[in-house]
Design a protein around this motif. Structure first.
Motif, PDB file in Angstrom:
ATOM      1  N   SER A   1      -1.617-101.606  13.715  1.00  0.00           N
ATOM      2  CA  SER A   1      -1.554-101.375  12.264  1.00  0.00           C
ATOM      3  C   SER A   1      -2.858-100.799  11.709  1.00  0.00           C
ATOM      4  O   SER A   1      -2.894-100.351  10.566  1.00  0.00           O
ATOM      5  CB  SER A   1      -1.215-102.685  11.538  1.00  0.00           C
ATOM      6  OG  SER A   1      -2.301-103.601  11.607  1.00  0.00           O
TER       7      SER A   1
ATOM      8  N   CYS B   1      -4.566 -95.592  11.780  1.00  0.00           N
ATOM      9  CA  CYS B   1      -4.327 -94.518  10.811  1.00  0.00           C
ATOM     10  C   CYS B   1      -4.700 -94.925   9.388  1.00  0.00           C
ATOM     11  O   CYS B   1      -5.558 -94.319   8.751  1.00  0.00           O
ATOM     12  CB  CYS B   1      -2.863 -94.082  10.883  1.00  0.00           C
ATOM     13  SG  CYS B   1      -2.523 -92.642   9.851  1.00  0.00           S
ATOM     14  N   SER B   2      -4.063 -95.970   8.877  1.00  0.00           N
ATOM     15  CA  SER B   2      -4.277 -96.355   7.477  1.00  0.00           C
ATOM     16  C   SER B   2      -5.696 -96.854   7.219  1.00  0.00           C
ATOM     17  O   SER B   2      -6.330 -96.477   6.226  1.00  0.00           O
ATOM     18  CB  SER B   2      -3.276 -97.445   7.071  1.00  0.00           C
ATOM     19  OG  SER B   2      -1.973 -96.921   7.015  1.00  0.00           O
ATOM     20  N   TYR B   3      -6.198 -97.702   8.095  1.00  0.00           N
ATOM     21  CA  TYR B   3      -7.520 -98.285   7.861  1.00  0.00           C
ATOM     22  C   TYR B   3      -8.629 -97.254   8.030  1.00  0.00           C
ATOM     23  O   TYR B   3      -9.622 -97.299   7.318  1.00  0.00           O
ATOM     24  CB  TYR B   3      -7.750 -99.481   8.780  1.00  0.00           C
ATOM     25  CG  TYR B   3      -7.070-100.750   8.330  1.00  0.00           C
ATOM     26  CD1 TYR B   3      -7.796-101.797   7.783  1.00  0.00           C
ATOM     27  CD2 TYR B   3      -5.696-100.899   8.437  1.00  0.00           C
ATOM     28  CE1 TYR B   3      -7.177-102.963   7.362  1.00  0.00           C
ATOM     29  CE2 TYR B   3      -5.059-102.062   8.010  1.00  0.00           C
ATOM     30  CZ  TYR B   3      -5.801-103.089   7.477  1.00  0.00           C
ATOM     31  OH  TYR B   3      -5.179-104.242   7.053  1.00  0.00           O
TER      32      TYR B   3
ATOM     33  N   GLY C   1      -0.040 -98.966   3.061  1.00  0.00           N
ATOM     34  CA  GLY C   1      -0.917 -99.180   4.204  1.00  0.00           C
ATOM     35  C   GLY C   1      -2.362 -98.842   3.913  1.00  0.00           C
ATOM     36  O   GLY C   1      -3.276 -99.614   4.220  1.00  0.00           O
TER      37      GLY C   1
ATOM     38  N   VAL D   1       0.901-106.692   8.830  1.00  0.00           N
ATOM     39  CA  VAL D   1       2.118-106.166   9.448  1.00  0.00           C
ATOM     40  C   VAL D   1       3.318-106.740   8.717  1.00  0.00           C
ATOM     41  O   VAL D   1       3.615-107.935   8.824  1.00  0.00           O
ATOM     42  CB  VAL D   1       2.178-106.514  10.949  1.00  0.00           C
ATOM     43  CG1 VAL D   1       3.474-105.982  11.564  1.00  0.00           C
ATOM     44  CG2 VAL D   1       0.966-105.947  11.677  1.00  0.00           C
TER      45      VAL D   1
ATOM     46  N   SER E   1       7.978-105.364  12.370  1.00  0.00           N
ATOM     47  CA  SER E   1       7.813-104.686  13.650  1.00  0.00           C
ATOM     48  C   SER E   1       9.188-104.395  14.228  1.00  0.00           C
ATOM     49  O   SER E   1      10.080-105.257  14.209  1.00  0.00           O
ATOM     50  CB  SER E   1       7.012-105.557  14.615  1.00  0.00           C
ATOM     51  OG  SER E   1       6.938-104.959  15.894  1.00  0.00           O
TER      52      SER E   1
ATOM     53  N   PHE F   1      11.008 -98.745   5.449  1.00  0.00           N
ATOM     54  CA  PHE F   1       9.875 -98.090   4.805  1.00  0.00           C
ATOM     55  C   PHE F   1      10.284 -97.483   3.460  1.00  0.00           C
ATOM     56  O   PHE F   1       9.576 -97.615   2.454  1.00  0.00           O
ATOM     57  CB  PHE F   1       9.318 -97.004   5.724  1.00  0.00           C
ATOM     58  CG  PHE F   1       8.215 -96.178   5.110  1.00  0.00           C
ATOM     59  CD1 PHE F   1       6.909 -96.655   5.069  1.00  0.00           C
ATOM     60  CD2 PHE F   1       8.489 -94.935   4.567  1.00  0.00           C
ATOM     61  CE1 PHE F   1       5.904 -95.906   4.491  1.00  0.00           C
ATOM     62  CE2 PHE F   1       7.481 -94.178   3.988  1.00  0.00           C
ATOM     63  CZ  PHE F   1       6.183 -94.663   3.954  1.00  0.00           C
TER      64      PHE F   1
ATOM     65  N   GLY G   1       1.584-103.388   3.329  1.00  0.00           N
ATOM     66  CA  GLY G   1       0.923-103.144   4.602  1.00  0.00           C
ATOM     67  C   GLY G   1       1.676-102.156   5.462  1.00  0.00           C
ATOM     68  O   GLY G   1       2.169-101.138   4.981  1.00  0.00           O
ATOM     69  N   LYS G   2       1.806-102.472   6.755  1.00  0.00           N
ATOM     70  CA  LYS G   2       2.313-101.514   7.726  1.00  0.00           C
ATOM     71  C   LYS G   2       3.604-101.988   8.381  1.00  0.00           C
ATOM     72  O   LYS G   2       3.847-103.175   8.556  1.00  0.00           O
ATOM     73  CB  LYS G   2       1.276-101.290   8.838  1.00  0.00           C
ATOM     74  CG  LYS G   2      -0.020-100.684   8.363  1.00  0.00           C
ATOM     75  CD  LYS G   2       0.161 -99.267   7.864  1.00  0.00           C
ATOM     76  CE  LYS G   2       0.494 -98.313   8.986  1.00  0.00           C
ATOM     77  NZ  LYS G   2       0.617 -96.912   8.508  1.00  0.00           N
TER      78      LYS G   2
ATOM     79  N   VAL H   1       5.337-101.457  12.042  1.00  0.00           N
ATOM     80  CA  VAL H   1       4.861-101.056  13.368  1.00  0.00           C
ATOM     81  C   VAL H   1       6.019-100.892  14.325  1.00  0.00           C
ATOM     82  O   VAL H   1       6.957-101.690  14.340  1.00  0.00           O
ATOM     83  CB  VAL H   1       3.870-102.123  13.928  1.00  0.00           C
ATOM     84  CG1 VAL H   1       3.406-101.735  15.327  1.00  0.00           C
ATOM     85  CG2 VAL H   1       2.668-102.258  12.992  1.00  0.00           C
TER      86      VAL H   1
END
Length: 245
Positions: A53, A56-58, A84, A213, A216, A229, A236-237, A239
């Motif tokens: 997670s 990319c976003s962080y 994210g 997360v 998932s 999504f 958040g994300k 995954v």
């Protein structure tokens, strides 16, 4: 962990960086080849799903904060705070000691406060009316859209605006006088600064930030993941697990 901004391929520097899983394939692969410069060792107790997670976003969030030079004394306004990048930016700005004000939906407010925001503004509220003009040092924007001019109105003279998204609409109206009379600085943020990913790794290892997360899914459930999504009910994300193990 793989740095998603790829500057070197087969030992040669790229004229323009690629993004892993975008300009170059491999985002859904169980194995991929990448320059050692972009492969970072990490010592962490987080699971593979949790670690997935982050990149990319962080790294996008850390890049926004790095380019706009967010410091401990800054008041930072973050749009799209439940996404994210937005949720990552809250944690990373707080880790720098900055005061964070976040824009999100009412139903996600408490979770955003729990991430470290000191105040939440709801999307349908007037930003200027709520915060007042010239009250913010840095705006971190992933939204743009029809309320964009208010983001400049709340910036202090000498304020900084950094953007890496336009989910509410890419076309905005700019009174150029606002830009030069307030001595504002704008930062477009796509290609990562060279120290950004290494700094992110250090933040993870030191426990300054945590993975968020929401869900998932196995790779063969990618349609369900995309549907989740698009519902935009998560923070958040989401995954994908590409390995059967």
């Amino acid at each position: 962990m793989i740095e998603p901004c790829i500057r070197e391929v087969n030992g040669e520097a790229m004229a323009e960086p690629w993004y892993f899983g975008s300009e170059c394939d491999g985002g859904f692969a169980e194995y991929a080849v990448v320059s050692s410069n972009h492969a970072h060792k990490i010592v962490s107790e987080f699971s593979d799903i949790e670690l997935a997670s982050f990149p990319c976003s962080y790294s996008t969030a850390e890049n926004l904060l790095t380019k706009s030079n967010v410091k401990a004394e800054d008041i930072v306004l973050i749009t799209g705070a439940s996404g994210g990048v937005g949720s990552a930016a809250i944690q990373l700005a707080t880790a720098r000691g900055a005061t964070v004000i976040a824009i999100t939906s009412p139903e996600k407010s408490q979770e955003i406060l729990d991430l470290g925001a000191s105040k939440v503004i709801h999307r349908d509220e007037s930003i200027v009316r709520t915060l007042g003009k010239n009250s913010i040092d840095v705006v971190i924007d992933m939204v743009a859209g029809k309320s964009w001019t208010e983001l400049l109105d709340v910036l202090k003279p000498g304020g900084r605006y950094a953007v890496a998204g336009a989910i509410a609409g890419p076309l905005v109206e700019l009174d150029i006088r606002t830009l030069y009379l307030k001595d504002l600085t704008f930062f477009g943020c796509t290609v990562l600064e060279h120290n950004v990913f290494a700094n992110l790794i250090r933040r993870i290892e030191s426990g300054d930030i945590k993975p968020i997360v929401a869900h998932s899914f196995a790779l063969d459930k990618i349609v369900e993941a995309q549907e989740a999504f698009l519902e935009k009910k998560h923070i958040g994300k989401i995954v994908l697990a590409v390995s059967a193990s």
